[in-house]
Design an enzyme around this catalytic site. Sequence first.
Site, PDB file in Angstrom:
ATOM      1  CG  ASP A 158      -2.000   1.005   1.205  1.00 32.75           C
ATOM      2  OD1 ASP A 158      -2.268   1.516   0.108  1.00 32.75           O
ATOM      3  OD2 ASP A 158      -2.587   1.286   2.259  1.00 32.75           O
ATOM      4  CG  ASP A 205      -2.699   1.190   6.606  1.00 29.75           C
ATOM      5  OD1 ASP A 205      -3.474   0.927   5.656  1.00 29.75           O
ATOM      6  OD2 ASP A 205      -2.164   2.299   6.748  1.00 29.75           O
ATOM      7  CG  ASP A 220      -4.711  -3.011   2.977  1.00 34.43           C
ATOM      8  OD1 ASP A 220      -4.938  -2.888   1.772  1.00 34.43           O
ATOM      9  OD2 ASP A 220      -4.259  -2.102   3.687  1.00 34.43           O
TER      10      ASP A 220
END
Length: 954
Positions: free
Chosen positions: A352, A681, A685
């Site tokens: 990410d 996070d 996800d």
Amino acid sequence: MSAHSLPDSIVVWHSLEVDSALERLATNAETGLSHQEVQRRLQEYGPNELQETRGRSTLDILVDQFKNVMLLMLIAVAIVSGVLDLLNWQQKLAKGELPFKDTIAILAIVILNGILGYVQESRAEKALAALKKLASPIVRVLRESQLLEVAAKELVPGDVMLLEAGVHIAADGLLLEQSNLQVRESALTGEAHPVNKQASIHLPEDTGIGDRVNLVFQGTEVIQGRAKVLVTNTGMKTELGQIAAMLQSVENEPTPLQQRMDQLGKVLVTGSLVLVAIVVVGGIIRTGGFSELQELLEVSLSMAVAVVPEGLPAVITVALALGTQRMVRRNALIRKLPAVETLGSVSTICSDKTGTLTQNKMVVQSISTLNCQFSVTGNGYNPIGEFQFQCRKVQLHDYSELQALLIACALCNDSVLQQEKGEWKILGDPTEGALLTLAAKGGIEQDQWQSKLPRVSEFPFSSERKRMSVVCQVEQVETGVSPLTAVDPLISNLLKSESYLMFTKGSPELTLARCTHIYIGTGTIPLNEQQRQSILSQNDQMAGNGLRVLGFAYKPFSDIPPEGSDETSEQQLVWLGLVGMLDAPRPEVRAAVQECRDAGIRPVMITGDHQLTAQAIAIDLGIAKVGDRVLTGSELQRMSDQELEENVDLVNIYARVAPEHKLRIVQALQRRGRFVAMTGDGVNDAPALKQADIGIAMGITGTDVSKEASDMVLLDDNFATIVAATKEGRVVYTNIRRFIKYILGSNIGEVLTIAAAPILLPMGGVPLTPLQILWMNLVTDGLPALALALEPPEPDVMKRPPFSPRESIFSKGLGSYIIRIGIVFAIITIILMEWAYHHVQIVKGPGLDPDRWKTMVFTALCIAQMGHALAIRSNTQLTIQMNPFSNLFVLGSVLLTTILQLMLVYIPPLRTFFGTHWLSPTELAICFGFSALMFVWIELEKLFLRLIGKGHRA
């Protein structure tokens, strides 16, 4: 009410008009649902909560531990040994031997290994429980025209829900009305910026989740404003529910280490059974019957125990545990032990952007006035940095338009910049925090200027206007002159003869459209069309570089503008300039990305942010090059799984992705044979973290859901920590291979020695008892093996490709080494056994047991392993060339194990329990001499391979 009016899985709510949505759900925006209808829908749709599928029970996990093929064979050995002891228990007692001690010892090892496996696997999955925490327990709804507070689980599609600041949204819904509504959706999308919501609009069907500004989602939080919302989806039909369903649908695959250990077990057990069959059948043929069946069974039992490395699971567990401790010191917390070794096989890291590759702090990078474009240095919210024009530092007093812009940044702002324990933090919106930091870099302190120019009125930000304005007063004294303007010519120039200043910030295009003048130098001039186009061009250029751009303007007033007059007051503004900001990359990430590439690991960015921003960050970090393709969520949505699989190796940047997209990307990479680590996070996800071969969650910004779904947690949220953990994983796997070589080489030597005994010494019996073999496998093999697990990394560990997860544990020469060394072990020991057997027939005397040749074989095998441990530390360097103190644990374990082995020979109680015999100094010296030949052989192998130029890595 007809069934077709109720929601279904294919409704695209963000593309519907409000009236159409109300009609489809058969509800009324002013009165809400009736209590009777709510009960009916609760029966139809169920409660608004996440449902959990049943996982493996504790008993299932425990039973599974004893399905391991090596443990099954040991259980069979224990049973046969117990039956033989039961048949001969009187004879054993007569000889002073304890019956069933072999059976008890073997079963104890089986139970210990089963417990170790159970502890590793019995961690309950808490990801769904963490998801459930995101639902708000109490919700305000409109039912039968009454405002009620109800439990979140009682919400149904068609309810009208009321939101205000601080509320956690309990269901997905379509906005009916809103006022200044801002929602923090970072838990769902992973993006830090609050989303400004808009009602009464409809969007294209393929709009990504991050751009659905007319919808709100379960699990997100209202940080500003209020709204009336039509509930469209509840429970498992919400975006959060779909993530929960994906999370539960992901099956846990065995790690490469688990697969290799399973393969190892099958090979060893198969080989053992073949040898046992040969010995038993050969013995029956040789004797012409079953007269020596019991002796043959004892030989078979010893061989079966010898072939199974009983200490290996414990050694691997301890080695992985030591690896986790080293990783914690590097800020990587391992949640699942096998993940330590698995990191060594990672070939792709899907990361990410926000908070992982970047600092999760907006930082102003560029400022543009009409004639100058300034760059700004500095990191995070620390108000230290320089303003540069054409790569040279500038002084602010030389650029009055820049000063005016910084004052606007400090005053047109609702956030606070403060220092806590040496760290600068923002209370409020990260974008406004970046503006405060920018102003402070120029010496414009918010507190000082708020006292000089106190706010007396404001026009707050709204999603329709896309701007905010604050009105500040300049205090007048009796002389009619402001003390501020007397000492600050800049403010005097801005004010002219007025008493109030309005500062405005917002969308560059919309703010510029309301400007008629521009501030240049020490005054204002009319804004012409050429200047207007130049400003718009600067805005496009900054946005194209991935910056979030805001436009600033001001206007002097003689009186405070009346409340609600924003449409007329925000006209004829004076343009100040543009400010472009970015969630800046972490400074250490560039080097980490380069180290990944050197190690054969491909970094991939997967983000919910805008594609231009993602592209700018990826190019800056070296993840992608200029011109590389960016795949957006809407494009990915239109792709089939096959098309995605064909493109997944060609794309390094994915932007505007939804949760299911991340999962699809990871699955496509895995189908291409890539070994994937996924960092993240947010709640979004979690499914991809669980699907990935290694799920890596952020420890600081990560949600509970992402942490529970992960294998590893980064305690410092630092991408560079992943690289350090990957290096540690490679070291752990290399050391695991090293001590597998060490243990199995000895085991093969034991098996061949035991198999040779009844052939060479028909009347000699079995040289090693199962208990003695367990001692060797657990202690004399186990302690040095643990020490080898602490061997420091080789210099080129991050300069070679990752280990293939599909490669056999016996690859790269390890299998041939084990067989070769096992044969050498056996030859040395068999020669000693043959000599010792005939030696004790000759050297007889009081107190000398004729079976002491067995103890010589036992001792020689154990001591030979000590030389093996010293030599195996390196595949190419001679032991004399290595620093003996670089791994003191090996030296310590060799010394301790040798002492323990001598205690078994010379301490009477231990001698009785283990069935050993006293050896004379000469016999002990001969054992040491034969044992040393093992060390000499391995060192000669290294010299030979060096001469022919074939240094090996087995």
